[in-house]
Design an enzyme around this catalytic site. Structure first.
Site, PDB file in Angstrom:
ATOM      1  N   ARG A  25      38.367  33.862  45.712  1.00 55.75           N
ATOM      2  CA  ARG A  25      39.663  34.481  45.460  1.00 55.75           C
ATOM      3  C   ARG A  25      39.504  35.996  45.446  1.00 55.75           C
ATOM      4  NH1 ARG A  25      40.210  32.858  39.004  1.00 55.75           N
ATOM      5  NH2 ARG A  25      38.478  34.186  38.272  1.00 55.75           N
ATOM      6  N   TYR A 164      29.114  46.622  31.861  1.00 50.52           N
ATOM      7  CA  TYR A 164      29.626  46.689  33.230  1.00 50.52           C
ATOM      8  C   TYR A 164      29.154  47.964  33.924  1.00 50.52           C
ATOM      9  CZ  TYR A 164      32.950  46.623  37.108  1.00 50.52           C
ATOM     10  OH  TYR A 164      33.523  46.623  38.350  1.00 50.52           O
ATOM     11  N   VAL A 197      41.730  48.153  41.848  1.00 52.44           N
ATOM     12  CA  VAL A 197      42.131  47.281  42.948  1.00 52.44           C
ATOM     13  C   VAL A 197      43.169  46.293  42.430  1.00 52.44           C
ATOM     14  CG1 VAL A 197      41.362  45.629  44.694  1.00 52.44           C
ATOM     15  CG2 VAL A 197      39.823  47.476  43.960  1.00 52.44           C
TER      16      VAL A 197
END
Length: 254
Positions: A25, A164, A197
């Protein structure tokens, strides 16, 4: 990358085999669609089997050569099976897109070792294992292109995202080291560093996230990231290796 016969416009990747992680996805599915539309045979891999099969079916119905395969990027055995599948199916692997990644939010002083380790395992160790598994088959066919999907937050920090940011910074360093070590084999290794995004979760939000600090005032559409992936996968980037391609709407220009 090895030299291929010229192909018609829109088919830069004709005859090439591509493996994409996190392909079920979002960005991964978009990359699969774009590279297949340019003529590649795409093996879209993920741990989200239902979503991955649905994406592959949708793209097959659109006439694209996309197959789904289960792959946990933290598993050397899964990597070995995926690369062997490519070898059996086509005898080659030309492009590896290390797109799979996870994210979680926690202040630095509250970060737990188990969350830190899980993030680095997927975001850094996964690409390492992928390169180790893919490089021998790429070498056999004269080279290839590895595309590691990092982030602008591997270049600068972001409060609350210590694991992250550390993982994406490490992925950029891995990219540069792999580019140095694999250049003699004709294997190019580059990192993409997207900014915000749009995803199904945030595409309808007008504000928030990195948008206020992004000069273009919006997030990227996944197609805009996929265009950069197609460039790095093709011979149009034949002299590009060991670098970060920033796609952030101007975020890092501040």
């Amino acid at each position: 990358m090895s030299t291929h016969p010229s192909t018609p416009a829109g088919a830069r990747l004709s005859g090439r085999t591509v493996l994409i992680t996190g392909g079920a996805r979002g960005q991964g599915a978009s990359h699969a669609e774009r590279l297949a539309s340019e003529g590649a045979r795409v093996l879209a891999c993920d741990v989200l089997d239902d979503a991955g099969k649905a994406t592959a079916t949708r793209l097959q119905e659109a006439g694209l050569d996309v197959e789904y395969m289960h792959l946990d990027v933290t598993s050397p055995d899964d990597w070995a099976r995926a690369v062997q599948h490519a070898r059996t199916a086509t005898g080659r692997l030309d492009v590896l897109v290390n797109n799979a990644g996870i994210i979680h939010v926690n202040p630095l002083l509250e970060e737990r070792a188990e969350d830190w380790n899980a993030t680095l395992s997927v975001n850094v160790t996964g690409p390492l294992l992928g390169i180790q598994a893919a490089a021998p088959l790429m070498r056999e066919n004269g080279g290839g292109s590895v595309i590691n999907v990092a982030s602008i937050f591997g270049v600068v920090g972001a409060a609350g995202y210590v694991a992250y940011c550390a993982s994406k910074g490490a992925l950029i360093a891995l990219t540069k080291t792999a580019a140095l070590e694999l250049a003699a084999d004709g294997i190019r290794v580059n990192a993409l560093c997207p900014g915000g995004v749009s995803t199904p979760m945030n595409e309808h939000e007008k504000e928030g996230g990195v948008i206020p600090q992004t000069p273009m005032g919006r997030r990227a559409h996944v197609r805009e990231i996929s265009g950069a992936v197609a460039f790095l996968a093709s011979d149009d980037s034949s002299f590009t290796t060991g670098t970060e391609m920033i796609i952030d709407g101007g975020f890092l220009a501040h």
